[in-house]
Each structure stands twice: as C-alpha cells, then as structure tokens.
Design an enzyme around this catalytic site. Sequence first.
Site, short mmCIF file in Angstrom:
data_model
loop_
_atom_site.label_atom_id
_atom_site.label_comp_id
_atom_site.label_asym_id
_atom_site.label_seq_id
_atom_site.Cartn_x
_atom_site.Cartn_y
_atom_site.Cartn_z
N HIS A 391 10.59 82.97 68.76
CA HIS A 391 9.36 82.20 69.01
C HIS A 391 8.53 82.90 70.05
O HIS A 391 9.08 83.49 70.99
CB HIS A 391 9.71 80.78 69.48
CG HIS A 391 8.57 79.83 69.38
ND1 HIS A 391 7.66 79.67 70.40
CD2 HIS A 391 8.17 79.03 68.37
CE1 HIS A 391 6.75 78.79 70.02
NE2 HIS A 391 7.03 78.38 68.79
N GLU A 444 11.64 75.85 62.48
CA GLU A 444 11.69 75.96 61.02
C GLU A 444 13.10 75.83 60.45
O GLU A 444 13.29 75.34 59.35
CB GLU A 444 11.12 77.31 60.55
CG GLU A 444 9.80 77.70 61.12
CD GLU A 444 8.67 76.87 60.59
OE1 GLU A 444 8.95 75.86 59.92
OE2 GLU A 444 7.52 77.20 60.87
C1 COA Z 1 8.00 83.70 65.51
C2 COA Z 1 7.69 85.17 65.75
C3 COA Z 1 6.50 85.58 64.87
C4 COA Z 1 7.36 85.39 67.24
O1 COA Z 1 7.05 86.72 67.40
P1 COA Z 1 6.61 87.44 68.75
O2 COA Z 1 6.67 86.56 69.92
O3 COA Z 1 5.32 88.08 68.48
O4 COA Z 1 7.82 88.47 68.93
P2 COA Z 1 7.76 89.99 68.57
O5 COA Z 1 7.25 90.17 67.18
O6 COA Z 1 7.04 90.66 69.69
O7 COA Z 1 9.33 90.38 68.59
C5 COA Z 1 10.02 90.79 69.75
C6 COA Z 1 11.29 91.53 69.33
O8 COA Z 1 12.21 90.58 68.75
C7 COA Z 1 12.48 90.90 67.39
N1 COA Z 1 12.45 89.67 66.62
C8 COA Z 1 11.67 88.59 66.83
N2 COA Z 1 11.96 87.64 65.94
C9 COA Z 1 12.94 88.14 65.15
C10 COA Z 1 13.64 87.61 64.05
N3 COA Z 1 13.40 86.39 63.59
N4 COA Z 1 14.57 88.38 63.47
C11 COA Z 1 14.84 89.63 63.92
N5 COA Z 1 14.21 90.18 64.98
C12 COA Z 1 13.26 89.43 65.58
C13 COA Z 1 11.38 91.84 66.95
O9 COA Z 1 11.82 92.69 65.93
C14 COA Z 1 11.07 92.57 68.23
O10 COA Z 1 12.07 93.55 68.38
P3 COA Z 1 11.70 95.01 68.97
O11 COA Z 1 11.48 94.74 70.43
O12 COA Z 1 12.92 95.82 68.67
O13 COA Z 1 10.47 95.47 68.26
C15 COA Z 1 8.95 86.03 65.40
O14 COA Z 1 10.04 85.65 66.20
C16 COA Z 1 9.30 85.95 63.92
O15 COA Z 1 8.74 86.70 63.12
N6 COA Z 1 10.25 85.04 63.54
C17 COA Z 1 10.61 84.90 62.14
C18 COA Z 1 9.62 84.07 61.38
C19 COA Z 1 9.67 82.61 61.74
O16 COA Z 1 10.74 82.04 61.90
N7 COA Z 1 8.50 82.01 61.84
C20 COA Z 1 8.37 80.63 62.22
C21 COA Z 1 7.83 80.52 63.60
S1 COA Z 1 7.89 78.88 64.26
#
Ligand code: COA
Length: 505
Positions: A391, A444
């Site tokens: 998140h 989710e």
């Molecule tokens: C929710 C979300 C978009 C938040 O993203 P964010 O704060 O922008 O985090 P980032 O994209 O900067 O990710 C940070 C690191 O964690 C990792 N990461 C984050 N969520 C992850 C996940 N669900 N699975 C695997 N790795 C994940 C990223 O790959 C990144 O790794 P890196 O440093 O090696 O590049 C992200 O966690 C995600 O895509 N989750 C899956 C989709 C989901 O469940 N969406 C519903 C949201 S309520």
Amino acid sequence: MATAVQDLMSSPPVTCPVDATLTEATALMNDRQIGSVVVTDRRAIVGILTERDLLRAAATRIDPRNESVRRWMTADPDVLGLGDEVGAAWSGLTHHHYRHLPVVDHGDLVGVVSLRDLLTVAQIRPADEAGTDVPRGLEGVVVAETSVGDVRGREGFFHYRQYSAVDLAARRSLEDVWQLLFDGALPDRTGAAGFAEEVASLRGIPEGLTGQLPSLAAMGTPLDGLRTAISILGAERGWRPTLDIDHAALRSQALHLCAVVPTILTALFRLRNGKDPVDPRDDLSYAANYLWMLTGEEAPATHVRAIEQYLVLTIDHGFNASTFAARVIASTGADLAAATVGAIGALSGPLHGGAPSRALDMLDAIGTPERAEAWIRRAVTRGDRIMGFGHRVYKTDDPRSVFLRDVAREIGGELFDFAQQVEQTTVEVLAELKPGRQLYTNVEFFAGVVMHSCGIPREMFTPTFASSRTIGWAAHIMEQADDNRLIRPAARYVGPPPPQPVPAV
Ligand SMILES: CC(C)(COP(=O)(O)OP(=O)(O)OC[C@H]1O[C@@H](n2cnc3c(N)ncnc32)[C@H](O)[C@@H]1OP(=O)(O)O)[C@@H](O)C(=O)NCCC(=O)NCCS
C-alpha cells in the site's frame, strides 16, 4: 530565502536519554513546545521520539511513568547533513512519512528539521521553484484541509471525523456513518431511524433513466454504465452547478445520489446478465437491500452485516485519487453529477479501485496451499505484483484488512482457510525477496474473500466499492463547495525551450 538545511533547522536540538521514561520525554516536549526529541545513548543518536509515538503509546494501556522511550521511539532514524539542500530534506521527510529528522555535522547532532519548517519555506517560494520540492505522484503533499477523515499510514489507523473507522464498522450501521459524514455527528436512536427511513425512500430510479439502463448495460461493465447513468440523472433532475446552490440544496442532491447508486448498479448488473432488475425495498437496510437487489433473495443476517461492515470501511480513505478528483471538479463549481462521474473514472483504474477481483483470481491460479510458496516466489522473482499486498500509505497492517480477515473468519469456509494460508506464505516470501519494503495485505485481499463468501459476483466487487465510496465523495464535494477555492496547481515545463520561431507551412 533558505536553501540549505542549516538555514531552517531548530538548533540546538533537544535530546533525551534512551533510558528516560515517556513521562519525562513528554514533559521535555511540553516545556520546549516542540513535537519531537532526539534520543541519545551517551552522545550517539539512537532514535527519535515524536508526538505521533506518544499518541500511539497513549492508545494502549501502558503506564507512561514506567515505559521507556526506547520502546516507542523510531530507532536509527535517517539523518540530514548540515549543508543538505531543502529538496533533499523534503523528500527524506515525505518519502518515509517522517515529520522530523535530526541534522548532523561531522557525526555530531546539531539540530532538527521538521515538516513544518519546510512548509514555511514552501509557502514563500514562487510556484515555479516550489515545483522542485514536490514528489512525483504528490506523495505526502498536503493539498487541502478536511474534517471528513484521515489515514495514518505508519500507525495502521484511519478515521472518519473524530471516530476510528474500524470502531464505527464494529459498532454502527452504514446509515449512521453516512449521516456522520454528511452532517458531522453520529445520530442518536431516533435520529438514526429518521435518517435511515429518509434515505430508504430515495432508492427508486427516476423514470427517464430507467428506460436507458438496458442499452447502458449492454455497452459495458456496471461501473461504465454508472458513469453515464449519473450524467443522465444529474441532467434529468436539473442539478445546477455547486457554485450556484446552497449547502441544503447540495446535501439534498447528494442524499438522492447516494441512495440511488446501489439501485442503478445492481440493475445494470442484472440486465447485463439477462435478468430483470429487482426493485428496491424501503423496509431493508442499505446493505440488506443491496444484496436483495443483486440476487432477488433476502440474504442471511450474517452476510448482510459482513457486507455492511465492508461498506463502512470503504466509505472514505484520506485524499485518495478519486476523492481528490471529485474535489478538483467540485472546486470549479461544476455540479454534483460531474464531480461524481470524474471520481468514478479515477476509481476504475487498476491502481486504485479497479482490481479487487484480481486477488481472488490469484487464489484460483495458485489452486492449493502446497503450491502457494513456489507460485508466489516465481511471480515475485519475475517482477510481478502480488495482488492484495502492499500500500502507498500503510507500511504496517492495513486496518481494513485486519478487520475483514476477522469478518471472513466468522463467515468461515474453505476459501478463508486457503486465503489465510496464502497470506502467511506471501508475507514471508515478500519479506525475504523484497526486504525492508514492508508489504502486508491491503484491503483488497480479504475484501474479495468476504464479498465472494456473501454471494457477490466478482464483476460487482469494484461497483460495490464505488457504491459506498460515493458517500465519501459526496461528503468531500460538500466540504469543498462550502469553502471553495479553485484547485489549480502548476506543472514544470520540461519541453524544448520556448519561444522558437514557428515554421512556415
Ligand atoms: C498498492 C501499490 C500500487 C502501492 O505501490 P507504491 O506505494 O507505489 O509502491 P512501489 O510501487 O513504490 O513499490 C515499492 C517496492 O515494493 C514492491 N512491491 C510493492 N507491492 C508489491 C506487491 N504487491 N508484490 C510484490 N512486490 C511489491 C515493488 O516491487 C517495489 O520493489 P523495488 O523497491 O524492488 O522496486 C503496490 O503495493 C501494488 O502494486 N500492490 C498490488 C496491487 C494491489 O493490491 N492493489 C490494490 C491497492 S489497495
């Protein structure tokens, strides 16, 4: 104008020894009128204790006189150098959601910089320079004031007005929370009954819209159809720009909107699946009526309450993208329908509300508990995101996920057992393969399990989310309209330098 950390830090810094008690640290902060103390062991910086830590401690039953600072501080905090640029300080604070950072010079503690110090500078900067300090995606940037609610990511806490949202989900009905968001106070028993009756009477779809639903249902998903339906609704009802109407008129429109959205969504879903819409019943609660209109059958009380709790937990969540979109549109003085349609558009994206069914799709793909570890490992190694984990704001358990896990446990069943096994495996694998990223289940993951267990089809997961979130959007739209200023930020131009001669054709 200050450009380096040394120009705006508070100095000398206030420190407290690591074996001090919380009472002693609090007294120190009160005396000096400051929001944090740097915790030291001999002369080394070992942590920082902030007001937020004290609030976390106060929320438990500990006795602050016997509680050591060491337990509640943030250990080994990042530090800034005396000559660091303000921009570095800004991204250090906002990226990690810190409020205060110690400043060192050749290893010695010389000051503290707070978010407040930086905001003072940001306010007096010209817009074209301030842009350099704004993180991509506006992460952590405060863009408005609100009394609707807030999210505290590091504490795993969110609230609607002055109440914990989780406590509200545990103790009150959706209608009560709706009234809290609209009018600022929870109703007493009589008020609650009156409000529930009033909104139940507004569930019918106006005639002019009813005739359009079959073609909308045929064209796209229920959420796509909802966008157009709300545009028709606003036009039909003659909703005027928010700029031209008073609070009472806007509130009345908002009540109609929130009451009719579930009826529209369930009608679109049924029509799309070759079934006739089911008329709403005004003798049922919002949640019971929602399940009634979806299936044409009265749902068991446990399912009604589970869905009601899910709906309460998703009404509002800080300045998420759709809420921000709604407020931007409302700030132009546009009407309620326009602001809501924009918000639905933002919610539909997979990075926001558009992906709750993907967590269940993943459980299907994994198939059995024995396959979970290899499956997750392969996916993370390939660079895939594990759906329902991680998140932007929560760097600890998402409180909605914790609550919904319990709700799902109470409903029980094989899917819950399997989901819990996959959750545990995923958290372990992510901790190993993505160390330090603090990835836990988000709303989710168990939302999908709860909705599925209560008979809501996957196609309706995001629409169900949209249904309750409409109440949150409406509360924000009213708040924006009540004290409006056009939201019109600036962008940094990064194209070829102008002015260039315009070539002749
Ligand atoms: C929710 C979300 C978009 C938040 O993203 P964010 O704060 O922008 O985090 P980032 O994209 O900067 O990710 C940070 C690191 O964690 C990792 N990461 C984050 N969520 C992850 C996940 N669900 N699975 C695997 N790795 C994940 C990223 O790959 C990144 O790794 P890196 O440093 O090696 O590049 C992200 O966690 C995600 O895509 N989750 C899956 C989709 C989901 O469940 N969406 C519903 C949201 S309520």
